[in-house]
Design a protein around this motif. Structure first.
Motif, PDB file in Angstrom:
ATOM      1  N   LYS A 193       0.825  -1.208   0.000  1.00  0.00           N
ATOM      2  CA  LYS A 193       0.000   0.000   0.000  1.00  0.00           C
ATOM      3  C   LYS A 193       0.861   1.260   0.000  1.00  0.00           C
ATOM      4  CE  LYS A 193      -3.832  -2.190   2.497  1.00  0.00           C
ATOM      5  NZ  LYS A 193      -4.642  -2.172   3.737  1.00  0.00           N
ATOM      6  N   ASP A 194       2.119   1.115   0.399  1.00  0.00           N
ATOM      7  CA  ASP A 194       3.022   2.270   0.436  1.00  0.00           C
ATOM      8  C   ASP A 194       3.721   2.490  -0.901  1.00  0.00           C
ATOM      9  OD1 ASP A 194       2.387   2.710   3.079  1.00  0.00           O
ATOM     10  OD2 ASP A 194       4.021   1.485   3.837  1.00  0.00           O
ATOM     11  N   ILE A 195       3.397   1.669  -1.884  1.00  0.00           N
ATOM     12  CA  ILE A 195       3.961   1.804  -3.228  1.00  0.00           C
ATOM     13  C   ILE A 195       2.872   2.331  -4.160  1.00  0.00           C
ATOM     14  CG2 ILE A 195       4.983   0.593  -5.193  1.00  0.00           C
ATOM     15  CD1 ILE A 195       6.882   0.670  -2.923  1.00  0.00           C
ATOM     16  N   ASP A 196       3.214   3.311  -4.970  1.00  0.00           N
ATOM     17  CA  ASP A 196       2.279   3.824  -5.973  1.00  0.00           C
ATOM     18  C   ASP A 196       2.253   2.830  -7.134  1.00  0.00           C
ATOM     19  OD1 ASP A 196       0.670   5.253  -7.632  1.00  0.00           O
ATOM     20  OD2 ASP A 196       2.022   6.960  -7.888  1.00  0.00           O
ATOM     21  N   LEU A 197       1.424   1.798  -6.996  1.00  0.00           N
ATOM     22  CA  LEU A 197       1.418   0.695  -7.956  1.00  0.00           C
ATOM     23  C   LEU A 197       1.074   1.129  -9.384  1.00  0.00           C
ATOM     24  CD1 LEU A 197      -0.169  -2.153  -5.800  1.00  0.00           C
ATOM     25  CD2 LEU A 197       2.222  -1.825  -6.428  1.00  0.00           C
ATOM     26  N   PRO A 198       0.126   2.062  -9.588  1.00  0.00           N
ATOM     27  CA  PRO A 198      -0.144   2.479 -10.965  1.00  0.00           C
ATOM     28  C   PRO A 198       1.074   3.086 -11.658  1.00  0.00           C
ATOM     29  CG  PRO A 198      -1.956   3.119  -9.543  1.00  0.00           C
ATOM     30  CD  PRO A 198      -0.858   2.635  -8.647  1.00  0.00           C
ATOM     31  N   ALA A 199       1.976   3.699 -10.871  1.00  0.00           N
ATOM     32  CA  ALA A 199       3.159   4.324 -11.469  1.00  0.00           C
ATOM     33  C   ALA A 199       4.294   3.324 -11.672  1.00  0.00           C
ATOM     34  CB  ALA A 199       3.649   5.473 -10.587  1.00  0.00           C
ATOM     35  N   ALA A 200       4.270   2.209 -10.939  1.00  0.00           N
ATOM     36  CA  ALA A 200       5.351   1.225 -11.039  1.00  0.00           C
ATOM     37  C   ALA A 200       5.113   0.302 -12.233  1.00  0.00           C
ATOM     38  CB  ALA A 200       5.432   0.409  -9.756  1.00  0.00           C
ATOM     39  N   PRO A 201       6.149  -0.022 -12.996  1.00  0.00           N
ATOM     40  CA  PRO A 201       5.993  -0.971 -14.104  1.00  0.00           C
ATOM     41  C   PRO A 201       5.515  -2.327 -13.595  1.00  0.00           C
ATOM     42  CG  PRO A 201       8.100   0.182 -14.241  1.00  0.00           C
ATOM     43  CD  PRO A 201       7.525   0.511 -12.899  1.00  0.00           C
TER      44      PRO A 201
ATOM     45  N   ALA B 155      11.058   4.789  -2.673  1.00  0.00           N
ATOM     46  CA  ALA B 155      11.522   6.141  -2.985  1.00  0.00           C
ATOM     47  C   ALA B 155      11.233   6.493  -4.440  1.00  0.00           C
ATOM     48  CB  ALA B 155      13.016   6.263  -2.691  1.00  0.00           C
ATOM     49  N   ARG B 156      11.279   5.493  -5.299  1.00  0.00           N
ATOM     50  CA  ARG B 156      11.002   5.718  -6.716  1.00  0.00           C
ATOM     51  C   ARG B 156       9.508   5.849  -6.985  1.00  0.00           C
ATOM     52  NH1 ARG B 156       9.807   7.100 -10.822  1.00  0.00           N
ATOM     53  NH2 ARG B 156      10.598   6.636 -12.917  1.00  0.00           N
ATOM     54  N   TYR B 157       8.699   5.068  -6.250  1.00  0.00           N
ATOM     55  CA  TYR B 157       7.242   5.070  -6.453  1.00  0.00           C
ATOM     56  C   TYR B 157       6.554   5.223  -5.093  1.00  0.00           C
ATOM     57  CZ  TYR B 157       8.995   2.812 -10.676  1.00  0.00           C
ATOM     58  OH  TYR B 157       9.706   2.511 -11.817  1.00  0.00           O
ATOM     59  N   PRO B 158       6.647   6.399  -4.475  1.00  0.00           N
ATOM     60  CA  PRO B 158       6.145   6.545  -3.106  1.00  0.00           C
ATOM     61  C   PRO B 158       4.633   6.769  -3.040  1.00  0.00           C
ATOM     62  CG  PRO B 158       7.079   8.623  -3.835  1.00  0.00           C
ATOM     63  CD  PRO B 158       7.279   7.641  -4.971  1.00  0.00           C
ATOM     64  N   ASP B 159       4.028   6.181  -2.020  1.00  0.00           N
ATOM     65  CA  ASP B 159       2.640   6.454  -1.648  1.00  0.00           C
ATOM     66  C   ASP B 159       2.593   6.416  -0.138  1.00  0.00           C
ATOM     67  OD1 ASP B 159      -0.046   6.667  -1.242  1.00  0.00           O
ATOM     68  OD2 ASP B 159      -0.635   5.127  -2.659  1.00  0.00           O
ATOM     69  N   ARG B 160       2.314   7.544   0.476  1.00  0.00           N
ATOM     70  CA  ARG B 160       2.368   7.591   1.942  1.00  0.00           C
ATOM     71  C   ARG B 160       1.065   7.140   2.597  1.00  0.00           C
ATOM     72  NH1 ARG B 160       2.251  14.172   2.830  1.00  0.00           N
ATOM     73  NH2 ARG B 160       0.376  14.580   1.616  1.00  0.00           N
ATOM     74  N   ASP B 161       0.025   6.881   1.805  1.00  0.00           N
ATOM     75  CA  ASP B 161      -1.265   6.534   2.360  1.00  0.00           C
ATOM     76  C   ASP B 161      -1.328   5.046   2.665  1.00  0.00           C
ATOM     77  OD1 ASP B 161      -4.716   6.795   1.117  1.00  0.00           O
ATOM     78  OD2 ASP B 161      -3.871   6.154   3.024  1.00  0.00           O
ATOM     79  N   PRO B 162      -1.387   4.666   3.974  1.00  0.00           N
ATOM     80  CA  PRO B 162      -1.401   3.249   4.323  1.00  0.00           C
ATOM     81  C   PRO B 162      -2.755   2.597   4.123  1.00  0.00           C
ATOM     82  CG  PRO B 162      -1.535   4.552   6.298  1.00  0.00           C
ATOM     83  CD  PRO B 162      -1.363   5.522   5.157  1.00  0.00           C
ATOM     84  N   SER B 163      -3.763   3.340   3.681  1.00  0.00           N
ATOM     85  CA  SER B 163      -5.088   2.756   3.478  1.00  0.00           C
ATOM     86  C   SER B 163      -5.542   2.860   2.041  1.00  0.00           C
ATOM     87  CB  SER B 163      -6.111   3.469   4.378  1.00  0.00           C
ATOM     88  OG  SER B 163      -5.845   3.226   5.726  1.00  0.00           O
ATOM     89  N   SER B 164      -4.611   3.175   1.142  1.00  0.00           N
ATOM     90  CA  SER B 164      -4.984   3.292  -0.252  1.00  0.00           C
ATOM     91  C   SER B 164      -5.312   1.935  -0.846  1.00  0.00           C
ATOM     92  CB  SER B 164      -3.846   3.930  -1.048  1.00  0.00           C
ATOM     93  OG  SER B 164      -2.670   3.172  -0.910  1.00  0.00           O
TER      94      SER B 164
END
Length: 314
Positions: A218-226, A305-314
């Motif tokens: 959840k801490d990774i911005d999955l849409p931005a990560a390949p 750090a490359r694909y950050p998402d700080r929202d733990p409930s996303s």
């Protein structure tokens, strides 16, 4: 005449007094106070969402990853029987300090982690209103607690880096042992130390559970990560969180022994836990696995750090 409740009567008396004194005092309502709080929090949210702060926070995440890579390396040296710096955060920072440009790197790590702590804590500003809703209050409180806990971890590590940068002599294990000894001497001190130990064990178990369930994604911005990198990030994250959970759970166990036996020497931090692992029969092999786990967590932190998402409930 209609009945007037206690609040209305007091308000009426206040209005009458203001009229007698010639004052025209607006009476704030709960709604107006909430609106003011909302405006203040909205402005604060704009600060914590600023691209500059996010860019510096990414530096903090890189530093966080590098620190864990160094801890893994130091733990591996300990497993091989080689002496050197402590296999913990302070040992990692000492290694940075002894490298070329170490002073500048320490300042960069400290400021980056400070920005990361502020950026992570800023997520609470998005969720705070859920505390006013009874149906969502419990879940919101858990989300905010996770955000603030992460922010506190980043802040402590950042402050430690800045202490090294200004030349302060700081050893996490020694300081923990001193605090434990001082606490054990006060009334109910053993109970307090045991409570802290139980909390540390709980954190370790939570870390293991987070690795098992994959909640850290959840801490990774999955849409931005390949897509091709998602399985790799998940694998290193699972290994890293499990290794950290085991190590910190052992820290809690050693702290519990100090509380129940009043033996301050057993109170130790991460380096002491690594040493304890190395001291058992298959210690070198076990510690090598833990070292690999910390290195894996470092890789995961770099991916975050490359694909950050700080929202733990996303």
């Amino acid at each position: 005449m209609p009945w007037t409740g206690p609040f209305d009567r007091s308000q009426a008396r206040g209005d009458a007094l203001d009229g007698a004194l010639g004052h025209d005092r607006p009476v704030p309502t709960a709604r107006s106070l909430l609106d003011r709080v909302h405006r203040v929090i909205t402005h604060a949210r704009e600060v914590t969402d600023h691209p500059v702060l996010e860019a510096v926070a990414r530096i903090g995440l890189v530093a966080y990853g590098v620190v864990h890579l160094l801890i893994g390396w130091l733990a591996l040296q300990l497993a091989r029987g080689a002496g050197g710096a402590d296999a913990d955060q302070t040992g990692a920072l000492q290694t940075v300090a002894g490298s070329p440009g170490g002073l500048a790197l320490l300042w960069l790590i400290g400021l980056g982690l400070g920005a990361l702590a502020l950026w992570q804590a800023g997520e609470v500003l998005l969720w705070w209103h859920g505390l006013l809703d009874a149906t969502h209050r419990r879940r919101t409180a858990l989300v905010c607690a996770r955000c603030l806990t992460k922010a506190a971890v980043y802040a402590v590590l950042g402050v430690t880096a800045l202490l090294f940068a200004v030349g302060a002599d700081y050893q996490a294990d020694e300081r923990l042992r001193e605090l434990t000894g001082e606490t054990l001497e006060v009334p109910a001190g053993p109970v307090l130390v045991a409570g802290v130990a139980a909390g540390v064990v709980a954190v370790g178990l939570y870390s293991v559970a987070r690795g098992v369930t994959g909640g850290f994604m959840k801490d990774i911005d999955l849409p931005a990560a390949p897509d091709r990198w998602e399985p790799v990030i998940e694998v290193v994250g699972r290994i890293g969180y499990a290794a950290k959970g085991i190590a910190f759970g052992l820290v809690g166990v050693l702290l519990w022994r100090a509380a129940t036996s009043a033996d301050v020497s057993t109170a130790t931090g991460l380096d002491g836990a690594m040493t304890a692992i190395a001291g058992v029969g298959a210690g070198p092999w076990l510690l090598t696995g833990v070292a690999a786990g910390f290195a894996a967590f470092g890789v995961y932190a770099l991916a975050r750090a490359r694909y950050p998402d700080r929202d733990p409930s996303s």
